[in-house]
Motif scaffolding. Structure first.
Motif, PDB file in Angstrom:
ATOM      1  N   THR A   2       7.109  -1.097  -8.467  1.00 25.89           N
ATOM      2  CA  THR A   2       6.496  -0.360  -7.362  1.00 25.89           C
ATOM      3  C   THR A   2       5.567   0.709  -7.914  1.00 25.89           C
ATOM      4  OG1 THR A   2       8.440  -0.718  -5.973  1.00 25.89           O
ATOM      5  CG2 THR A   2       6.954   1.040  -5.317  1.00 25.89           C
ATOM      6  N   GLU A   3       4.380   0.771  -7.354  1.00 25.39           N
ATOM      7  CA  GLU A   3       3.388   1.774  -7.742  1.00 25.39           C
ATOM      8  C   GLU A   3       3.233   2.750  -6.585  1.00 25.39           C
ATOM      9  OE1 GLU A   3      -1.371   1.980  -8.795  1.00 25.39           O
ATOM     10  OE2 GLU A   3      -0.393   0.052  -8.594  1.00 25.39           O
ATOM     11  N   PHE A   4       3.252   4.048  -6.885  1.00 32.04           N
ATOM     12  CA  PHE A   4       3.090   5.076  -5.865  1.00 32.04           C
ATOM     13  C   PHE A   4       1.726   5.730  -6.022  1.00 32.04           C
ATOM     14  CE2 PHE A   4       7.654   4.666  -6.134  1.00 32.04           C
ATOM     15  CZ  PHE A   4       8.041   4.741  -4.811  1.00 32.04           C
ATOM     16  N   GLN A   6      -0.672   8.914  -4.222  1.00 28.72           N
ATOM     17  CA  GLN A   6      -0.748  10.010  -3.268  1.00 28.72           C
ATOM     18  C   GLN A   6      -2.149  10.048  -2.673  1.00 28.72           C
ATOM     19  OE1 GLN A   6       1.012  13.277  -5.777  1.00 28.72           O
ATOM     20  NE2 GLN A   6       1.971  13.697  -3.801  1.00 28.72           N
ATOM     21  N   ALA A  28       3.290   9.787   0.105  1.00 29.59           N
ATOM     22  CA  ALA A  28       2.783   8.816  -0.867  1.00 29.59           C
ATOM     23  C   ALA A  28       2.775   7.425  -0.242  1.00 29.59           C
ATOM     24  CB  ALA A  28       3.638   8.813  -2.128  1.00 29.59           C
ATOM     25  N   ILE A  29       1.981   6.556  -0.824  1.00 30.24           N
ATOM     26  CA  ILE A  29       1.909   5.159  -0.423  1.00 30.24           C
ATOM     27  C   ILE A  29       2.534   4.343  -1.539  1.00 30.24           C
ATOM     28  CG2 ILE A  29       0.357   3.257   0.175  1.00 30.24           C
ATOM     29  CD1 ILE A  29      -1.677   5.523   0.984  1.00 30.24           C
ATOM     30  N   ALA A  30       3.489   3.482  -1.184  1.00 32.41           N
ATOM     31  CA  ALA A  30       4.178   2.649  -2.175  1.00 32.41           C
ATOM     32  C   ALA A  30       3.679   1.213  -2.049  1.00 32.41           C
ATOM     33  CB  ALA A  30       5.683   2.696  -1.952  1.00 32.41           C
ATOM     34  N   SER A  32       4.422  -2.530  -3.689  1.00 32.79           N
ATOM     35  CA  SER A  32       5.277  -3.336  -4.565  1.00 32.79           C
ATOM     36  C   SER A  32       4.831  -4.793  -4.497  1.00 32.79           C
ATOM     37  CB  SER A  32       6.750  -3.195  -4.190  1.00 32.79           C
ATOM     38  OG  SER A  32       6.952  -3.586  -2.860  1.00 32.79           O
ATOM     39  N   TYR A  39       4.937   3.388   3.477  1.00 32.12           N
ATOM     40  CA  TYR A  39       4.504   4.777   3.427  1.00 32.12           C
ATOM     41  C   TYR A  39       5.725   5.664   3.267  1.00 32.12           C
ATOM     42  CZ  TYR A  39       0.044   2.990   4.954  1.00 32.12           C
ATOM     43  OH  TYR A  39      -1.127   2.292   5.020  1.00 32.12           O
ATOM     44  N   LEU A  40       5.701   6.548   2.284  1.00 32.06           N
ATOM     45  CA  LEU A  40       6.780   7.502   2.061  1.00 32.06           C
ATOM     46  C   LEU A  40       6.411   8.792   2.775  1.00 32.06           C
ATOM     47  CD1 LEU A  40       9.397   8.415   0.694  1.00 32.06           C
ATOM     48  CD2 LEU A  40       8.030   8.995  -1.329  1.00 32.06           C
ATOM     49  N   PHE A  46      10.975   5.746   4.005  1.00 28.22           N
ATOM     50  CA  PHE A  46      10.015   4.694   3.736  1.00 28.22           C
ATOM     51  C   PHE A  46       9.729   3.984   5.047  1.00 28.22           C
ATOM     52  CE2 PHE A  46      11.458   5.213  -0.619  1.00 28.22           C
ATOM     53  CZ  PHE A  46      10.254   5.099  -1.312  1.00 28.22           C
TER      54      PHE A  46
END
Length: 76
Positions: A2-4, A6, A28-30, A32, A39-40, A46
């Protein structure tokens, strides 16, 4: 994996309950599997794309709606 990411400008997403709409500021936007997006929120939730009715970004002091456009693949 998973890449986060901001967002540079503040983003808020909206969800719909049975009676009301709820705004959630995004921290942040996750991403995967190179395509699954969540969206976090600043509250640590999430939110999957399927739960979101629309999103906005703060540009020049105004909340501006974000729109999605489907771009068809050109014939080869």
């Amino acid at each position: 994996m998973t890449e986060f990411m901001q967002p540079i400008n503040p983003i808020r997403i909206w969800t719909k309950g049975t009676q009301y709409r709820f705004a959630h500021p995004v921290f942040a936007i996750a991403i995967s599997n190179s395509h699954d997006v969540e969206y976090l929120t600043i509250n640590g939730q999430f939110m999957p794309v399927t739960a979101i009715t629309h999103a906005e970004v703060l540009l020049n002091g105004l909340w501006t709606p974000l729109h999605t456009l489907e771009i068809p693949n050109p014939a080869t």
